[in-house]
Enzyme design. Structure first.
Site, PDB file in Angstrom:
ATOM      1  N   ASP A  23       0.846  -1.192   0.000  1.00 28.32           N
ATOM      2  CA  ASP A  23       0.000   0.000   0.000  1.00 28.32           C
ATOM      3  C   ASP A  23       0.885   1.248   0.000  1.00 28.32           C
ATOM      4  OD1 ASP A  23      -1.804   2.015   0.493  1.00 28.32           O
ATOM      5  OD2 ASP A  23      -2.184   1.438   2.583  1.00 28.32           O
ATOM      6  N   ASN A  25      -0.168   4.431  -0.554  1.00 26.37           N
ATOM      7  CA  ASN A  25      -0.787   5.719  -0.194  1.00 26.37           C
ATOM      8  C   ASN A  25      -1.544   5.692   1.133  1.00 26.37           C
ATOM      9  OD1 ASN A  25      -2.889   4.158  -0.981  1.00 26.37           O
ATOM     10  ND2 ASN A  25      -3.830   5.640  -2.374  1.00 26.37           N
ATOM     11  N   ASP A  27      -3.993   3.862   2.544  1.00 22.61           N
ATOM     12  CA  ASP A  27      -5.440   3.687   2.742  1.00 22.61           C
ATOM     13  C   ASP A  27      -5.775   2.250   3.149  1.00 22.61           C
ATOM     14  OD1 ASP A  27      -5.042   2.324   0.396  1.00 22.61           O
ATOM     15  OD2 ASP A  27      -6.450   3.478  -0.812  1.00 22.61           O
ATOM     16  N   ASP A  31      -1.831  -1.111  -3.981  1.00 26.49           N
ATOM     17  CA  ASP A  31      -2.145  -0.343  -5.194  1.00 26.49           C
ATOM     18  C   ASP A  31      -1.030  -0.491  -6.232  1.00 26.49           C
ATOM     19  OD1 ASP A  31      -0.154   1.445  -4.109  1.00 26.49           O
ATOM     20  OD2 ASP A  31      -1.727   2.177  -2.776  1.00 26.49           O
ATOM     21  N   ASP A 202     -10.086 -15.535 -16.888  1.00 23.38           N
ATOM     22  CA  ASP A 202     -10.827 -15.983 -15.711  1.00 23.38           C
ATOM     23  C   ASP A 202     -11.995 -16.891 -16.106  1.00 23.38           C
ATOM     24  OD1 ASP A 202     -11.492 -15.375 -12.779  1.00 23.38           O
ATOM     25  OD2 ASP A 202     -13.355 -14.759 -13.738  1.00 23.38           O
ATOM     26  N   GLU A 267      -7.494 -20.011 -16.779  1.00 28.90           N
ATOM     27  CA  GLU A 267      -7.959 -20.666 -15.558  1.00 28.90           C
ATOM     28  C   GLU A 267      -8.972 -21.722 -15.968  1.00 28.90           C
ATOM     29  OE1 GLU A 267     -11.039 -19.091 -13.228  1.00 28.90           O
ATOM     30  OE2 GLU A 267     -10.198 -19.755 -11.344  1.00 28.90           O
TER      31      GLU A 267
HETATM   32  C1  GLC Z   1     -12.218 -16.998 -10.830  1.00 27.99           C
HETATM   33  C2  GLC Z   1     -11.392 -16.126  -9.911  1.00 27.99           C
HETATM   34  C3  GLC Z   1     -12.157 -15.924  -8.636  1.00 27.99           C
HETATM   35  C4  GLC Z   1     -13.459 -15.228  -8.945  1.00 27.99           C
HETATM   36  C5  GLC Z   1     -14.251 -16.015  -9.981  1.00 27.99           C
HETATM   37  C6  GLC Z   1     -15.365 -15.178 -10.545  1.00 27.99           C
HETATM   38  O1  GLC Z   1     -12.363 -18.269 -10.353  1.00 27.99           O
HETATM   39  O2  GLC Z   1     -10.131 -16.693  -9.705  1.00 27.99           O
HETATM   40  O3  GLC Z   1     -11.426 -15.192  -7.692  1.00 27.99           O
HETATM   41  O4  GLC Z   1     -14.222 -15.102  -7.776  1.00 27.99           O
HETATM   42  O5  GLC Z   1     -13.457 -16.397 -11.080  1.00 27.99           O
HETATM   43  O6  GLC Z   1     -14.846 -14.175 -11.358  1.00 27.99           O
END
Ligand code: GLC
Length: 537
Positions: A23, A25, A27, A31, A202, A267
């Site tokens: 971090d 800044n 908060d 970032d 994803d 993924e």
């Molecule tokens: C993937 C991501 C996960 C997210 C899901 C929905 O599995 O790694 O973190 O919650 O997709 O986008």
């Protein structure tokens, strides 16, 4: 290295969960500037050559950035577009490639596309999402959200349900609509034009669904009625993995053709976990076959799931490697932001051997932030948990806590109270303390990344399994024409002797960080939880 090999072959990647990295800044949330501040750590201290940044786009943060409300922006919490460009520039100067998250299956319900789609049945964006009527007031089918409950949410304004495979604030995009595909391809071009080196895509298995919206079948292997995972009660064969999946991925990777050197990491884990499904040939292997393997490769998540047992590892890795064409890039990892941490899963005594395994296997290894100092799951009281999913019963916060930089307040992560609590053991497990201790885990990781970077055999060599007559010891060879290296790993807390069976060489590395240039021949004793690297060239 042949020209057909993907660009990322030989890199060492590090996953940054930005909220918890550093971090800058004050908060309480990490970032982009925080990453810039720590690039020297990543490149010169740790020695990684690629980073994957978890989402930093505008988002209501229901799923901490995986609910995107504007794909072509930086959420003010993390900085702005200039910060991102600066990060990219400095990362490239330091020899680090940058992969960003691509969340293509769903947007946030606050995305302008969904706001329009929801506004009326005849809005031009209505068909950008998946809307269905129901005759009896019940959801259109039995599909479940990975975060719990039905995957359908009723919208009284238009008297229809919309589909959300994750939280109800993450409506699924309709990939059968070519406009949606084009919109996501434009998002890719936007970031590639700025200069990113690739994406981590994803939740891709949900991009295509059954065209008839048939019910998902019940899982015959699911008996635990009290399990928190109601989700496992069904086999999700219709709600994902539809007939157009590979076509969609081909179209996505086609964008990369105009950006030489770019790459898509996918993924693709959950299918291998379908109970009852043939585990011998995981579905993700099809990704190599159907999508251009020079541009795209899937993670395999077996190392996150397997019990810490040399026989399981040998069996999975031998089998997996034997199925890979030499130009398919394997992507091994021991953790990510969705799973319990490595040290908590396999125990602290085993993580040095795991580190050696990860950094000596072929392909592109991913280190999850904090793994290099042995960060553990941090138990967070229920009332303070932030994750909207109930994965593992307790959600995923435990593996997302702030990186422990030093002994100062908040482990040096932030001057303010961090968004998630810091591990109480941070005075022992932190980067500064471990850097000062020559045989620390962090110094082991550093030595291993250096070893990998200097060895052609470790980066590009073949994989050959070794037959070692001991159930707790697993070993393999990495070999190029000029270099032959053996890796032998003792998975147990007892010492074991292994026979060299006629081969001779020099032990060049031990996970204890104390052995160098010892002769390897006849019988060699491995200490408890010791891994060694032998130069047989
Ligand atoms: C993937 C991501 C996960 C997210 C899901 C929905 O599995 O790694 O973190 O919650 O997709 O986008």
């Amino acid at each position: 290295m042949t020209k057909t090999k993907p660009w990322f072959w030989g890199d060492i990647a590090y996953q940054i969960y930005i909220r918890s990295f550093y971090d800058s800044n004050g908060d309480g949330v990490g970032d982009l500037r925080g990453i810039i501040d720590k690039l020297d750590y990543l490149s010169n201290t740790l020695g990684v050559t690629a980073i994957w940044l978890c989402p930093f786009y505008d988002s209501p943060m229901v799923d901490f950035g995986y609910d995107v409300s504007d794909y072509e922006s930086v959420d003010p919490l993390f900085g702005d577009l200039d910060d991102f460009k600066e990060l990219l520039k400095q990362a490239h100067t330091s020899g680090i490639k940058v992969i960003v998250d691509l969340i293509a299956n769903h947007t946030s319900d606050k995305h302008q596309w969904f706001i329009e789609s929801k506004s009326s049945k005849d809005n031009p964006k209505r068909n950008w999402y998946i809307w269905h009527s129901s005759e009896d007031g019940n959801p259109p089918n039995d599909w479940l959200s990975a975060f719990g409950g039905s995957a359908w949410e009723y919208d009284s304004h238009t008297n229809q349900f919309y589909l959300h495979s994750f939280s109800k604030q993450q409506p699924d995009l309709n990939w059968n609509n070519p406009e949606v595909k084009d919109a996501i391809k434009n998002v890719m071009k936007f970031w590639l034009d700025i200069g990113v080196d690739g994406f981590r895509a994803d939740a891709v298995y949900w991009l295509s669904k059954d065209g008839w919206f048939r019910d998902d079948p019940r899982n015959p292997h699911f008996h635990d009625k009290n399990s928190s995972g109601e989700y496992d009660a069904l086999i999700h064969s219709h709600s994902r993995l539809g007939p157009h999946l590979y076509e969609h991925l081909q179209d996505m990777t086609a964008v990369l053709e105009d950006y030489p050197g770019s790459f898509l990491v996918v993924e693709a884990s959950p299918i291998a976990a379908i109970p009852g499904k043939n585990q011998d040939i995981p579905e993700y292997l099809n990704l190599y076959r159907y999508v251009d393997s020079k541009l795209c490769a899937p993670f395999n998540f077996e190392l996150i799931r397997l019990p810490w047992d040399a026989r399981f590892y040998k069996s999975f890795i031998d089998n997996f490697q034997s199925k890979l064409h030499p130009d398919y890039l394997p992507i091994y990892t021991f953790g990510n932001h969705d799973n319990p941490r490595l040290a908590s899963r396999i125990g602290e005594e085993a993580i040095r051997v795991a580190a050696m395994l990860l950094l000596t296997l072929p392909g592109l290894p991913f280190i999850y932030y904090g793994e290099e100092i042995g960060m553990k799951d941090v138990q967070i009281p229920r009332g303070e948990q932030k994750d909207p999913s109930r994965f593992g019963g307790n959600g995923r916060d435990a593996a997302r806590t702030p990186l422990q930089w030093n002994k100062s307040n908040n482990a040096g992560f932030s001057s303010q109270t961090p968004w998630l609590p810091v591990d109480k053991d941070y005075e022992k497990y932190n980067i500064e303390t471990q850097l000062a201790k020559p045989d620390s885990l962090l110094n082991l990781y550093r030595a291993l990344t250096m070893l990998r970077r200097q060895s052609d055999a470790l980066r590009h060599g073949n994989y050959l399994s070794l037959e070692i007559n001991h159930s707790s010891v697993y070993g393999f060879i990495r070999q190029t024409k000029a270099e032959k290296i053996a890796i032998i790993l003792n998975f147990s807390s007892k010492k074991h002797s292994v026979e060299s069976k006629g081969s001779k060489g020099k032990i060049i590395f031990s996970t204890y960080l104390d052995k160098e240039n010892l002769l390897y021949k006849d019988l060699t004793e491995l200490r408890p939880n010791e891994g060694i690297v032998i130069n047989l060239s």
